[in-house]
Design a protein around this motif. Structure first.
Motif: not given
Length: 312
Positions: A140-148, A165-173, A182-185
Motif C-alpha cells: 500500500r505504498l506509492y513509489m515515486i521515481y526519477w532519473a538524476t 549526464y550520467n543518470h541513475r534511477i532514484y526513488y522515494i515512497t 528520503s531518496a535512495k537509489m
C-alpha cells in the motif's frame, strides 16, 4: 410454442443486459503528454483501441505549470490512486533538484501544484527528470521515481554519457502524498539510465527504461525485472527497440498483449512495439496514430463517464 417464444425473449433480454453491462464497464485509454518544451502544460488524448488517439480540448493545455523557475510540465505521469484521486508528477525544470506534483478527483480540477524537493540533500545533483509513480497494492505504498545525474558519482562511465549526464534511477515512497521517505537509489545497471516506467505483472514488477549511453551509442529501450517494487532489479534485457534513437517509453496491456509506446525523438515521431511474452517484439509503429507534435508521457485507463467530463 409459447414456451419457446418466452425463452427466446428472455435470452434476447439477457443478451441486451450483458451487452449494456459490458459497454458500461468498457474502459477508455488516456494518454497524458506534453508538447514543445512543456511550457504550456498538460495535454490529453484518448483512444478506444490503443492505436488511434484523438487529442482532447483541441490539443490545448488542461493545466498550466506553476512551480520552479522554469515552470515546465514535461514527462507527465498520472496514476489512479487507491484513494480515488488521480496523482500526477512531472519534470518541472531542467536543473532543479525537485519534481512537480498535483492531484485531481476528475482530471479537470487540480490541487495546488507543489515542488517535491526530492534531491535537495544530494550534493552535486544536476537534475530530476522523467518522474513516475507506481502503486504497490501489497505494501500500500506509492513509489515515486526519477532519473538524476550526480557529478562525480560514477566517474568510470561519465565519458560514455551525453554531456556527462550520467543518470541513475532514484526513488522515494509515500502512503498519503503528505510525508515521504528520503531518496535512495533504485536502479544502477552500470550505465546511464533514464525514463523508467514500472508496472506490476503478477508476482513481479517490470521496468521499461532508456539506455542513455552515447559512447558507443545505445539510446534504446531495455527491460529489467524485480520481485519487489523497490528492487533489486535484474540485469537489463534488450534492447527491445530498433536502430533509431528512442526515449520516454510507456506501456499498455490490452488482453494478453503488451504495447510499448516511445518517442522516436530524433525523427520527431512516435513508435510502438507489441509482445505477448516481453521477449519477442513486433514493430507496429505504422499502425498507431497520435496527435501531431506529441512528446512522451504516460497512459492510464479511465471510464467513459470520465472521458465525457473531459470532453465537456
Amino acid at each position: 410454442m409459447i414456451f419457446k417464444r418466452i425463452v427466446f425473449v428472455v435470452l434476447m433480454l439477457l443478451g441486451a443486459f450483458v451487452h449494456a453491462q459490458v459497454h458500461q464497464k468498457k474502459e477508455v485509454y488516456l494518454f497524458a503528454y506534453f508538447k514543445n518544451n512543456g511550457e504550456d502544460g498538460l495535454h490529453l488524448a484518448y483512444s478506444d483501441d490503443g492505436f488511434k488517439w484523438s487529442a482532447l480540448k483541441n490539443d490545448s493545455s488542461f493545466l498550466t505549470p506553476m512551480v520552479s523557475n522554469d515552470k515546465l510540465m514535461r514527462d507527465p505521469c498520472i496514476i489512479r490512486g487507491a484513494d480515488g484521486l488521480f496523482h500526477m508528477v512531472w519534470t518541472d525544470s531542467w536543473k532543479d533538484k525537485g519534481i512537480g506534483y498535483a492531484s485531481s478527483p476528475d482530471l479537470v480540477h487540480w490541487s495546488g501544484q507543489q515542488q517535491l524537493p526530492v534531491m535537495e540533500q544530494q550534493p552535486g545533483a544536476r537534475n530530476c527528470w522523467a518522474p513516475e509513480i507506481t502503486y504497490d497494492a501489497v505494501t500500500r505504498l506509492y513509489m515515486i521515481y526519477w532519473a538524476t545525474s550526480v557529478d562525480g558519482l560514477f566517474p568510470v562511465t561519465d565519458s560514455l554519457a551525453e554531456s556527462k549526464y550520467n543518470h541513475r534511477i532514484y526513488y522515494i515512497t509515500t502512503k498519503d502524498f503528505k510525508t515521504y521517505t528520503s531518496a535512495k537509489m533504485l536502479f544502477d545497471p552500470g550505465f546511464s539510465s533514464i525514463d523508467a516506467t514500472i508496472v506490476p505483472d503478477g508476482k513481479r514488477f517490470v521496468m521499461v527504461f532508456k539506455d542513455e549511453t552515447l559512447h558507443p551509442v545505445q539510446k534504446n529501450i531495455k527491460i529489467a525485472y524485480a520481485k519487489n517494487l523497490t528492487g533489486p532489479y535484474s540485469k537489463p534485457q534488450g534492447p527491445i527497440t530498433g536502430k533509431y534513437w528512442a526515449e520516454g517509453p510507456t506501456t499498455l496491456r490490452i488482453d494478453n498483449k503488451w504495447i510499448v509506446y516511445f518517442d522516436k525523438y530524433t525523427e520527431h515521431k512516435y513508435g510502438a512495439i507489441t509482445s505477448t511474452d516481453l521477449k519477442k517484439w513486433t514493430d507496429i509503429s505504422d499502425q498507431i496514430n497520435l496527435p501531431k507534435g506529441i512528446r512522451h508521457g504516460t497512459i492510464i485507463k479511465i471510464t467513459p463517464a470520465e472521458l465525457e467530463k473531459l470532453k465537456q
